[in-house]
Scaffold this motif. Structure first.
Motif, mmCIF file in Angstrom:
data_model
loop_
_atom_site.group_PDB
_atom_site.id
_atom_site.type_symbol
_atom_site.label_atom_id
_atom_site.label_comp_id
_atom_site.label_asym_id
_atom_site.label_seq_id
_atom_site.Cartn_x
_atom_site.Cartn_y
_atom_site.Cartn_z
ATOM 1 N N GLU A 212 0.855 -1.184 0.000
ATOM 2 C CA GLU A 212 0.000 0.000 0.000
ATOM 3 C C GLU A 212 0.897 1.242 0.000
ATOM 4 N N PRO A 213 1.241 1.735 -1.190
ATOM 5 C CA PRO A 213 2.201 2.849 -1.270
ATOM 6 C C PRO A 213 1.824 4.086 -0.453
ATOM 7 N N ALA A 214 0.544 4.296 -0.179
ATOM 8 C CA ALA A 214 0.137 5.468 0.598
ATOM 9 C C ALA A 214 0.295 5.253 2.103
ATOM 10 N N PHE A 215 0.661 4.044 2.514
ATOM 11 C CA PHE A 215 0.842 3.754 3.939
ATOM 12 C C PHE A 215 1.945 4.652 4.483
ATOM 13 N N ASP A 216 1.667 5.325 5.588
ATOM 14 C CA ASP A 216 2.590 6.315 6.147
ATOM 15 C C ASP A 216 3.584 5.655 7.104
ATOM 16 N N LEU A 217 4.802 5.430 6.620
ATOM 17 C CA LEU A 217 5.818 4.786 7.448
ATOM 18 C C LEU A 217 6.307 5.683 8.578
ATOM 19 N N HIS A 218 6.236 6.974 8.403
ATOM 20 C CA HIS A 218 6.684 7.862 9.486
ATOM 21 C C HIS A 218 5.729 7.767 10.681
ATOM 22 N N THR A 219 4.431 7.720 10.401
ATOM 23 C CA THR A 219 3.452 7.520 11.463
ATOM 24 C C THR A 219 3.626 6.131 12.079
ATOM 25 N N ALA A 220 3.924 5.150 11.239
ATOM 26 C CA ALA A 220 4.172 3.790 11.736
ATOM 27 C C ALA A 220 5.378 3.774 12.667
ATOM 28 N N ALA A 221 6.427 4.513 12.325
ATOM 29 C CA ALA A 221 7.616 4.568 13.190
ATOM 30 C C ALA A 221 7.250 5.124 14.561
ATOM 31 N N GLU A 222 6.437 6.174 14.588
ATOM 32 C CA GLU A 222 5.998 6.736 15.863
ATOM 33 C C GLU A 222 5.192 5.709 16.661
ATOM 34 N N ALA A 223 4.338 4.954 15.966
ATOM 35 C CA ALA A 223 3.527 3.941 16.646
ATOM 36 C C ALA A 223 4.397 2.813 17.200
ATOM 37 N N VAL A 224 5.430 2.425 16.448
ATOM 38 C CA VAL A 224 6.319 1.364 16.921
ATOM 39 C C VAL A 224 7.120 1.845 18.128
ATOM 40 N N VAL A 225 7.579 3.075 18.102
ATOM 41 C CA VAL A 225 8.290 3.625 19.265
ATOM 42 C C VAL A 225 7.349 3.682 20.464
#
Length: 191
Positions: free
Chosen positions: A167-180
């Motif tokens: 899903e190219p629109a998936f926001d990895l930066h937001t995902a990084a915050e969620a993983v942290v």
């Protein structure tokens, strides 16, 4: 190539072939990559590719090694810039996901060329070491199982990066915050 030191021109050509290979594997997968396709993309003959890399596996291995070296260097810089043990663990997560977000072709090459390395038992050991450091500093609870937490958080990283490929629109930066945030909820000591 022989055991002699390559010339500047030879090093430049090898770097070009590595870069071209990353793009081909990202676009066409391992099976869709060939020495001829690499030669065509580089604008040279297949014999010229073979001069530098005897086999398809050799050039893909060189591309994989270059990608991993760049990824490790990027993450190491982020960790070195972090002032505390806790922020070093955060920097690992954010640096890893951030790099992969910025280099989707590298992600595809890693997945295609890892040849079983993705699941190696020591894959998350450096991260477990950062968690141990955060425990020793008092930032993380002493009862945290560093290896287990590193594997679980690593799985979340893998899942986020994999989703971004689908899903190219998936926001990895937001995902990084969620993983942290997940890491902190699992490990932070009471303050």
């Amino acid at each position: 190539m022989t055991g002699r030191t390559p010339t500047f021109t030879e090093r430049a050509r090898r770097a070009q072939l590595v870069e071209v290979t990353v793009g081909i594997v990202a676009a066409h997968g391992y099976a869709g990559c060939s020495l001829q396709r690499i030669a065509d993309a580089a604008g040279i003959t297949k014999a010229a590719v073979i001069y530098h890399f005897a086999t398809k596996d050799a050039v893909i291995r060189a591309a994989y090694d270059a990608v991993i070296e760049a990824l490790v260097g990027h993450v190491a810089e982020r960790i070195a810039e972090a002032p505390t043990a806790e922020s070093k663990a955060d920097a690992y997560v954010c640096g890893l996901i951030g790099y992969l977000a910025a280099h989707p072709d590298h992600v595809r090459l890693i997945i295609e060329a890892a040849d079983g390395d993705r699941g190696s038992p020591g894959r998350w050991e450096p991260f477990a070491g950062l968690i141990d450091d955060a425990k020793a500093s008092g930032a993380y609870r002493p009862d945290v199982d560093s290896r287990m937490l590193a594997i679980l958080v690593g799985g979340a990283i893998d899942a986020a990066v994999g989703q971004s490929l689908r899903e190219p629109a998936f926001d990895l930066h937001t995902a990084a915050e969620a993983v942290v945030d997940l890491l902190h909820r699992a490990a932070l000591a009471a303050r």
